[in-house]
Write an enzyme that holds these catalytic residues in place. Structure first.
Site, mmCIF file in Angstrom:
data_model
loop_
_atom_site.group_PDB
_atom_site.id
_atom_site.type_symbol
_atom_site.label_atom_id
_atom_site.label_comp_id
_atom_site.label_asym_id
_atom_site.label_seq_id
_atom_site.Cartn_x
_atom_site.Cartn_y
_atom_site.Cartn_z
ATOM 1 N N ASP A 1 60.307 59.572 81.403
ATOM 2 C CA ASP A 1 61.541 60.352 81.203
ATOM 3 C C ASP A 1 61.559 61.513 82.183
ATOM 4 O O ASP A 1 60.521 61.924 82.704
ATOM 5 C CB ASP A 1 61.672 60.860 79.758
ATOM 6 C CG ASP A 1 60.601 61.876 79.370
ATOM 7 O OD1 ASP A 1 59.435 61.697 79.769
ATOM 8 O OD2 ASP A 1 60.929 62.849 78.662
ATOM 9 N N GLU B 1 58.278 63.084 76.999
ATOM 10 C CA GLU B 1 57.453 64.242 77.370
ATOM 11 C C GLU B 1 58.309 65.476 77.590
ATOM 12 O O GLU B 1 57.964 66.572 77.143
ATOM 13 C CB GLU B 1 56.642 63.937 78.635
ATOM 14 C CG GLU B 1 55.471 64.895 78.859
ATOM 15 C CD GLU B 1 55.840 66.201 79.552
ATOM 16 O OE1 GLU B 1 55.056 67.157 79.443
ATOM 17 O OE2 GLU B 1 56.910 66.273 80.188
#
Ligand code: BES
Ligand code: MN
Ligand code: MN
Length: 454
Positions: free
Chosen positions: A86, A150
């Site tokens: 991500d 994250e």
């Protein structure tokens, strides 16, 4: 030979990374939910193609976790590679020279959101593993776990790790999601700061008021909030929250002297940032202020009228987002509690204050005298011809402390980014040199680690 394989496949490695960078996997924004999954599937496919087994997605209440492994021999040590597919939101788009999800190469650098953080960095691992498997073989067992949350606090990874201890069992965790000092001076981060992140709201009158009719007679939430925030630091640049420093482990003079060996050019630092002076806590160097000392920063502040022209208004409320970077042995729970108590206590009559905690994470340090650190240090020596300087990083990867708690396994932060990569900023980039050098360095880690563990 591994080196020949890397050489022959250079262009394809890069083309694949560019494909990955075209997928806007912004975890924070639900409008990109399908793209986030698309990125996970892309990574799964590449792990499979690299020759790893069991490549699959694990569903969570949020974005999926990608996992694959190659168990070569139970007698060999096992490396768990962690990364995140991500990326941060790309806003503000208008500040990008080329669009964030149309990767462009300029001056030997790849410009795209996620180029360095962390797509360019975890992808090096997939290519290094592919190269090892296609040539000399893997000298260790490997498990790969790439998550998709994250940048939003790894909310669901903690549960996944706690529920899959056997699956994730490993001797060391290897992560490329940090930076080195420069391409001339490689370094290895032996620590990360923790994080406590809160949102505060100051509420005053029950509606926006005419600032002439009421101004001077009623507490203005923006005036109050900014005064409260200003009072959180003293003239020495120290944080005034009672108890804030109580758990901080001070470094010894010898440890500080060791860290001070890292080359640092203050003039260059100031010039790069376009500032005429640095500022921070008295008694500490810039490097110390940004790594071994805790901080408090406003990340965003809003309220009242911010549109075009002038509207005379006394706002009903004001808000701010505040991050505190933590060092050993501070904990996000305790610091968030101290903040909340203190912030409530300094609010004047006439307003009410609300503090809402967001995500947080524990700080992390890893010993520099372990075989794991040694294996990474030697890998840099092998590939870069230089011993890396041990440093302490200022950023946070909250899951690293959790890995240690849940799995009892230490992490090695073998990052290859640079400060100029502009992580989280417009025009994020990653050097082609760093991408290829990283792919070359990683196999040395496996080789050294297998030898040192014999
Ligand atoms: N890769 C960074 C952390 C980082 C960057 C560590 C550079 C050391 C050097 C990571 O993706 C990140 O951005 N972490 C966030 C915390 C997270 C909870 C949003 C951070 O540090 O703000
Ligand atoms: Mn990252
Ligand atoms: Mn990041």
């Amino acid at each position: 030979m591994l080196i020949d394989y890397l050489d022959q496949n250079r262009q394809r490695f890069l083309d694949e990374l560019l494909d990955l960078l075209r997928i806007p996997s912004v975890s924070a924004d639900s409008k990109f939910k399908d793209d986030v999954r698309h990125a996970a599937e892309f990574v799964r496919e590449k792990l499979d193609a690299a020759g790893l087994d069991d490549a699959q997605l694990f569903e969570t209440a949020g974005h999926p976790i990608v996992f694959a492994q190659k168990m070569v021999d139970p007698a060999l040590p096992t490396v768990l590679v962690y990364g995140h597919y991500d990326v941060q939101p790309a806003d503000p788009y208008e500040l990008w020279k080329t669009p964030p999800f149309e990767p462009t190469i300029r001056n030997e650098r790849i410009y795209a959101r996620g180029a360095c953080d962390d797509k360019g960095q975890f992808y090096m691992h997939i290519k290094a593993l592919e190269a090892m498997l296609a040539t000399d073989g893997l000298p260790c067992n490997v498990k790969v776990m790439i998550e998709g949350e994250e940048e939003v606090g790894s909310d669901h990874l903690g549960t996944f790790v706690a529920q899959n201890r056997e699956l994730l069992k490993a001797d060391v965790i290897l992560i490329s999601d940090t930076s080195i000092i420069s391409n001339e001076t490689p370094s290895l981060e032996a620590g990360l700061r923790g994080l406590s992140y809160v949102e505060v709201e100051v509420n005053g009158p029950n509606r926006d008021l005419h600032s002439g009719v009421y101004g001077g007679g009623v507490a203005n939430p923006i005036n109050v909030l900014t005064q409260m925030i200003a009072s959180l630091h003293d003239e020495q640049g120290r944080i005034t929250i009672p108890g804030f420093y109580d758990q901080v482990v001070d470094l010894t003079d010898a440890e500080r002297a060791e860290l001070a060996k890292a080359p640092f050019d203050l003039t260059e630092y100031e010039r790069d940032l376009g500032i005429d002076a640095v500022m921070g806590e008295a008694g500490y160097s810039t490097n110390e202020r940004t790594s071994i000392r805790p901080t408090l920063d406003v990340n965003g502040i809003w309220g009242g009228y911010t549109g075009e022209g002038a509207k005379t208004v006394l706002p009903a409320k004001a808000s701010a987002k505040i991050s505190m970077r933590l060092v050993p042995n501070q904990t996000p729970d305790e610091i968030t509690e101290l903040f909340t108590k203190h912030f409530g206590s300094i609010a004047p009559a006439g307003v009410t204050v609300e503090v809402r905690p967001h995500h947080g994470g524990l700080p992390y340090v890893t010993p520099t005298d372990s075989v794991e650190f040694e294996a990474a240090s030697r890998a840099f020596e092998d590939a870069w011809g230089k011993k890396p300087i041990p440093t302490r990083g200022g950023g946070s990867i909250p899951i690293v402390a959790l890995f240690e708690q849940e799995l009892g396994v230490k992490s090695i932060l073998m990052g290859f980014g640079l400060d100029i990569d502009a992580l989280h900023s417009p025009n994020e980039s990653y050097g082609l040199f760093n991408f290829y050098k990283g792919i070359e360095t990683i196999p040395y880690f496996y080789k050294n680690y297998a030898e040192l563990k014999k």
